[in-house]
Design a protein around this motif. Structure first.
Motif, PDB file in Angstrom:
ATOM      1  N   ARG A   1       0.854  -1.185   0.000  1.00 51.67           N
ATOM      2  CA  ARG A   1       0.000   0.000   0.000  1.00 51.67           C
ATOM      3  C   ARG A   1       0.892   1.238   0.000  1.00 51.67           C
ATOM      4  N   LEU A   2       0.260   2.415  -0.115  1.00 52.79           N
ATOM      5  CA  LEU A   2       1.021   3.657   0.008  1.00 52.79           C
ATOM      6  C   LEU A   2       1.729   3.680   1.361  1.00 52.79           C
ATOM      7  N   PRO A   3       2.969   4.133   1.397  1.00 56.90           N
ATOM      8  CA  PRO A   3       3.720   4.137   2.651  1.00 56.90           C
ATOM      9  C   PRO A   3       3.224   5.204   3.617  1.00 56.90           C
ATOM     10  N   ALA A   4       3.543   5.011   4.887  1.00 55.79           N
ATOM     11  CA  ALA A   4       3.220   6.011   5.903  1.00 55.79           C
ATOM     12  C   ALA A   4       3.925   7.312   5.566  1.00 55.79           C
ATOM     13  N   GLY A   5       3.192   8.428   5.701  1.00 60.93           N
ATOM     14  CA  GLY A   5       3.778   9.731   5.410  1.00 60.93           C
ATOM     15  C   GLY A   5       3.995   9.993   3.933  1.00 60.93           C
ATOM     16  N   PHE A   6       3.307   9.215   3.074  1.00 60.25           N
ATOM     17  CA  PHE A   6       3.491   9.402   1.635  1.00 60.25           C
ATOM     18  C   PHE A   6       3.084  10.818   1.227  1.00 60.25           C
ATOM     19  N   GLY A   7       3.862  11.426   0.389  1.00 59.09           N
ATOM     20  CA  GLY A   7       3.590  12.785  -0.058  1.00 59.09           C
ATOM     21  C   GLY A   7       4.479  13.812   0.600  1.00 59.09           C
ATOM     22  N   ALA A   8       5.044  13.464   1.746  1.00 59.95           N
ATOM     23  CA  ALA A   8       5.930  14.410   2.424  1.00 59.95           C
ATOM     24  C   ALA A   8       7.270  14.509   1.715  1.00 59.95           C
ATOM     25  N   ARG A   9       7.628  13.469   0.995  1.00 62.62           N
ATOM     26  CA  ARG A   9       8.902  13.445   0.265  1.00 62.62           C
ATOM     27  C   ARG A   9       8.606  13.141  -1.200  1.00 62.62           C
ATOM     28  N   LYS A  10       8.940  14.065  -2.088  1.00 61.95           N
ATOM     29  CA  LYS A  10       8.736  13.857  -3.521  1.00 61.95           C
ATOM     30  C   LYS A  10       9.988  14.275  -4.289  1.00 61.95           C
TER      31      LYS A  10
END
Length: 407
Positions: A186-195
């Motif tokens: 699944r999408l990882p925890a905190g996804f979107g904080a690092r791009k």
């Protein structure tokens, strides 16, 4: 669904619409009945001459030689899209128009009407009613309400490329072990904080990436090649062995990526001179001879796809995953396109002739893909399972497209 293509099946899905009483169709029949007799007569039109080269799509008849009943008015001006030019044509230019099993395409169109887009919103009432009409009534309605436009590149080139994609079916387990070692996350925890997020290699080796994915596995696969197939297709069906020993079939649908660039592992093998066969069988053969280089090969593609689990019950099982339009895909009747050339929800006439398939049919533009770029470019959804995968993995041939646009 966003996928990367590698390279059909004419399997038709069950109708997605509820059955409509014949009484509700009567007003619409009055609109199209006058056109039907003439349309049937057009079926006896002599076929176009044989193509001059093997695998070529037969050329359209001369502009004035064949006209279908109801298609006699003046043609509108061309239309411009950001990446393509649409040139108006007569319906007779569409190869196989009088022979297509249109009810199969109607299933896909009804799905598009679940998320209608202008200017097709106003047509959806008719589309739903026509789900129980005959092919001749559907054809007559198309001639009366839509105008076909030949899709061309801005330089006038009407030839393009058709590839295909599918929904793989794989065995999986809820817990690692017994040979099941490759996670579907699944999408990882905190996804979107690092791009962008970590690369494929970093995801599999860095403690901080592993920590963000702890407890996020939906299921586990046996084979890293199967995992790569799943990541490239963007969706799949898993036959999961549950903790109690029972088996459940679920869909894992695209949820997002790490925003890293996609690189083809087959292309890397070709560029390194390691193989001359970059199909999945060729890739598997190379790995069988070089098992110690599995990670090296997989890590050449830094993109990593995350998934979400969806139940697969009832009518959901008769359709594919949701495409970029937001509606389920119909095997053999949904395509992925460059939305800068053809908007989502547009019915499209597709013609392609080659060693894998001969296609002349109506399809719906309902999806996109990172490799689906250009004016005359389509990825054809073949369905699910081994046969669909075999065709999708080998299909790469010429293409012509006609957008069917409201008058």
């Amino acid at each position: 669904m966003v996928h990367q293509t590698m390279a059909t099946s004419s399997t038709s899905a069950s109708s997605a619409s509820s059955k409509i009483s014949p009484m509700t169709l009567n007003p619409l029949r009055l609109v199209v009945t006058a056109l039907i007799v003439g349309t049937l007569a057009a079926c006896s039109t002599p076929p176009a001459p044989s193509p001059s080269r093997p695998g070529a799509i037969p050329p359209p008849p001369p502009a004035s030689s064949v006209v279908l009943p109801g298609d006699t008015g003046p043609l509108p001006p061309p239309l411009a899209q950001p990446k393509s030019r649409w040139v108006p044509v007569r319906w007779a230019e569409l190869p196989g128009f009088t022979e297509d099993a249109l009810h199969e395409a109607w299933n896909a169109w009804i799905k598009s009407c679940e998320r209608p887009v202008p200017p097709f919103t106003a047509l959806c009432s008719d589309v739903r009613q026509l789900s129980i009409a005959t092919a001749d009534e559907q054809r007559a309605w198309l001639v009366a309400r839509l105008q076909p436009y030949r899709v061309e590149a801005t330089d006038g080139n009407a030839e393009g490329l058709l590839t295909a994609y599918y929904e793989p079916m794989m065995d999986a387990a809820r817990q690692p072990g017994n040979g099941f070692t490759v996670p579907v996350y699944r999408l990882p925890a905190g996804f979107g904080a690092r791009k962008p997020w970590y690369t494929r290699q970093q995801i599999e080796t860095l403690p901080e990436a592993q920590a963000a994915l702890a407890g996020r596995a939906i299921a586990w696969l046996r084979d890293p090649v199967e995992s790569m197939v799943l990541h490239i297709q963007g969706s799949g069906r898993l036959r999961i062995t549950e903790a109690d020993g029972s088996t459940t079939t679920v869909r894992v649908a695209y949820a997002g990526t790490n925003d890293q660039p996609y690189q083809s592992i087959g292309r890397w093998l070709l560029d390194q001179g390691y193989t001359r066969d970059a199909t999945w069988p060729g890739i598997r053969a190379w790995l069988a001879a070089n098992p110690q280089r599995t990670n090296e090969l997989m890590w050449t593609n830094p993109r990593y796809v995350f998934f979400k689990e969806e139940p697969l019950v009832g009518m959901d099982a008769s359709f594919g995953p949701k495409g970029a339009q937001g509606v389920p895909l119909t095997p053999g009747r949904s395509i992925a396109v460059d939305r800068q050339s053809i908007p989502y929800g547009t019915p499209v006439w597709l013609a392609s002739s080659g060693p894998q398939v001969q296609l002349s049919r109506m399809v719906l533009a309902q999806d996109t893909g990172s490799a689906i770029l250009g004016a005359v470019r389509a990825d054809y959804f073949t369905g699910w399972g081994p046969e669909a995968g075999d065709i999708a993995g080998r299909l790469k041939q010429n293409l012509r497209l006609w957008a069917l646009w409201p008058k």
